[in-house]
Design a protein around this motif. Structure first.
Motif, mmCIF file in Angstrom:
data_model
loop_
_atom_site.group_PDB
_atom_site.id
_atom_site.type_symbol
_atom_site.label_atom_id
_atom_site.label_comp_id
_atom_site.label_asym_id
_atom_site.label_seq_id
_atom_site.Cartn_x
_atom_site.Cartn_y
_atom_site.Cartn_z
ATOM 1 N N PRO A 209 0.720 -1.421 -0.027
ATOM 2 C CA PRO A 209 -0.024 0.024 0.094
ATOM 3 C C PRO A 209 0.940 1.213 -0.026
ATOM 4 N N ALA A 210 1.798 0.976 0.611
ATOM 5 C CA ALA A 210 2.775 2.506 0.635
ATOM 6 C C ALA A 210 3.269 3.050 -0.685
ATOM 7 N N THR A 211 3.083 2.182 -1.657
ATOM 8 C CA THR A 211 3.666 2.555 -3.040
ATOM 9 C C THR A 211 2.687 3.880 -3.520
ATOM 10 N N ILE A 212 1.568 4.039 -2.871
ATOM 11 C CA ILE A 212 0.613 5.171 -3.245
ATOM 12 C C ILE A 212 1.336 6.506 -3.028
ATOM 13 N N LEU A 213 1.891 6.471 -1.868
ATOM 14 C CA LEU A 213 2.748 7.723 -1.383
ATOM 15 C C LEU A 213 3.822 8.170 -2.244
ATOM 16 N N LYS A 214 4.085 7.583 -3.188
ATOM 17 C CA LYS A 214 5.270 8.148 -4.360
ATOM 18 C C LYS A 214 4.471 9.043 -5.158
ATOM 19 N N LEU A 215 3.282 9.166 -5.099
ATOM 20 C CA LEU A 215 2.627 10.197 -5.783
ATOM 21 C C LEU A 215 2.608 11.663 -5.112
ATOM 22 N N HIS A 216 3.079 11.466 -3.994
ATOM 23 C CA HIS A 216 2.905 12.684 -2.967
ATOM 24 C C HIS A 216 4.015 13.962 -3.614
ATOM 25 N N PRO A 217 3.795 14.959 -3.825
ATOM 26 C CA PRO A 217 4.399 16.093 -4.380
ATOM 27 C C PRO A 217 5.573 16.372 -3.557
ATOM 28 N N ASN A 218 5.811 16.122 -2.042
ATOM 29 C CA ASN A 218 6.546 16.727 -1.526
ATOM 30 C C ASN A 218 6.858 15.628 -0.264
ATOM 31 N N PHE A 219 7.644 14.341 -1.008
ATOM 32 C CA PHE A 219 7.802 13.286 -0.194
ATOM 33 C C PHE A 219 9.291 12.760 -0.081
ATOM 34 N N THR A 220 9.868 12.829 1.319
ATOM 35 C CA THR A 220 11.108 12.465 1.410
ATOM 36 C C THR A 220 11.226 11.135 2.175
ATOM 37 N N VAL A 221 12.052 10.418 1.756
ATOM 38 C CA VAL A 221 12.290 8.735 2.140
ATOM 39 C C VAL A 221 13.618 8.836 2.758
ATOM 40 N N ILE A 222 13.799 8.453 4.064
ATOM 41 C CA ILE A 222 15.119 8.513 4.749
ATOM 42 C C ILE A 222 15.217 7.264 5.285
ATOM 43 N N CYS A 223 16.485 6.556 4.818
ATOM 44 C CA CYS A 223 16.417 5.185 5.369
ATOM 45 C C CYS A 223 18.015 5.005 5.722
ATOM 46 N N ASP A 224 18.427 3.830 6.309
ATOM 47 C CA ASP A 224 19.528 3.584 6.739
ATOM 48 C C ASP A 224 20.412 2.621 5.669
ATOM 49 N N ASP A 225 21.719 2.394 5.565
ATOM 50 C CA ASP A 225 22.344 1.385 4.859
ATOM 51 C C ASP A 225 21.704 0.104 4.888
ATOM 52 N N GLU A 226 21.391 -0.399 5.847
ATOM 53 C CA GLU A 226 20.864 -1.890 5.896
ATOM 54 C C GLU A 226 19.423 -1.842 5.196
ATOM 55 N N ALA A 227 18.607 -0.994 5.488
ATOM 56 C CA ALA A 227 17.334 -0.987 4.710
ATOM 57 C C ALA A 227 17.573 -0.869 3.166
ATOM 58 N N ALA A 228 18.429 -0.074 2.855
ATOM 59 C CA ALA A 228 18.646 0.121 1.392
ATOM 60 C C ALA A 228 19.749 -0.828 0.435
ATOM 61 N N SER A 229 20.040 -1.911 1.599
ATOM 62 C CA SER A 229 20.867 -2.997 1.029
ATOM 63 C C SER A 229 20.801 -3.660 -0.203
#
Length: 239
Positions: A209-229
């Motif tokens: 469901p969170a994929t819908i949020l990528k349509l938000h006009p001012n959306f910042t996603v902050i992750c750590d190296d492990e989540a982005a691995s």
């Protein structure tokens, strides 16, 4: 969508904290919404000594975005967890905290709009791709704040476990979040790497469901190296 990858949860939390504090220092009424859960715990630990008993932050208004109220009670686990993690240790006056309930959810979005809207919201990414109380296969993408029976959520998500004392779930829907001026998602840990990759790579879908949020006009996603691995260089450069 802006993706920021930090080396660890401390750096991720600091980044989110600077966004929050920047919004809170505006010379106007500021409305913010914060998430409960494991991910923001270090963020709140950092913020508490900076916010507690500070006159410049005394008029901040806080809005909860979901709840599973207990039978015969207005509130549930989200309120209890936010009190323990942030509101009580930061000495936030309860008159500045707005809770979502079975009595007010129908008018909740209207109340927020009348108050000037939400300046910033911090959310997490659920282990199965849910956001707020919007879960796989039962998310209402076309809704503002809504209420549903917990048994309906459990029917399509049997791993959630039964909550006999919490028969209803109330949450801000996707349309509510689209109205937030700055939407911020924080994600950390190896255990989130697979779902985070799906969130980044897949188009909008009800399984994540969170994929819908990528349509938000001012959306910042902050992750750590492990989540982005599990992200590829192509994924990162595309954002």
């Amino acid at each position: 969508m802006k993706l920021v990858i930090e080396k660890d949860v401390k750096a991720m939390s600091e980044n989110a904290m600077y966004i929050l504090l920047g919004a809170m220092l505006q010379d106007k009424r500021v409305n913010i919404s914060l998430t409960s859960g494991r991910t923001p715990r270090q963020l709140y630990e950092m913020m508490i000594p900076l916010v507690k008993d500070q006159k410049k932050f005394k008029d901040i208004e806080y809005y909860l975005f979901d709840e599973n109220p207990f039978i015969d009670e207005q509130y549930g686990t989200n309120w209890a967890e936010m009190k323990e993690m942030f509101f009580e240790p930061a000495h936030i006056d309860e008159t500045h905290i707005h809770r979502i309930t079975l009595d007010n959810w129908i008018d909740y979005d209207w109340q927020i709009r009348q108050a000037g809207g939400l300046d910033v919201m911090i959310i997490g990414l659920g282990h199965d791709g849910h956001f707020c109380g919007n879960c796989p296969r039962c998310t209402q993408f076309d809704s503002y704040t809504y209420c549903m029976e917990y048994k309906d959520k459990l029917a399509v998500n049997p791993t959630y476990g039964e909550r006999p004392r919490q028969p209803y779930t109330i949450t801000m829907g996707a349309k509510s979040l689209m109205r937030v001026q700055h939407l911020v998602m924080i994600v950390n840990g190896k255990e989130k790497a697979e779902i985070f990759k799906r969130f980044i790579e897949e188009p909008v879908n009800e399984e994540v469901p969170a994929t819908i949020l990528k349509l938000h006009p001012n959306f910042t996603v902050i992750c750590d190296d492990e989540a982005a691995s599990l992200l590829s260089i192509e994924d990162e450069s595309r954002l």
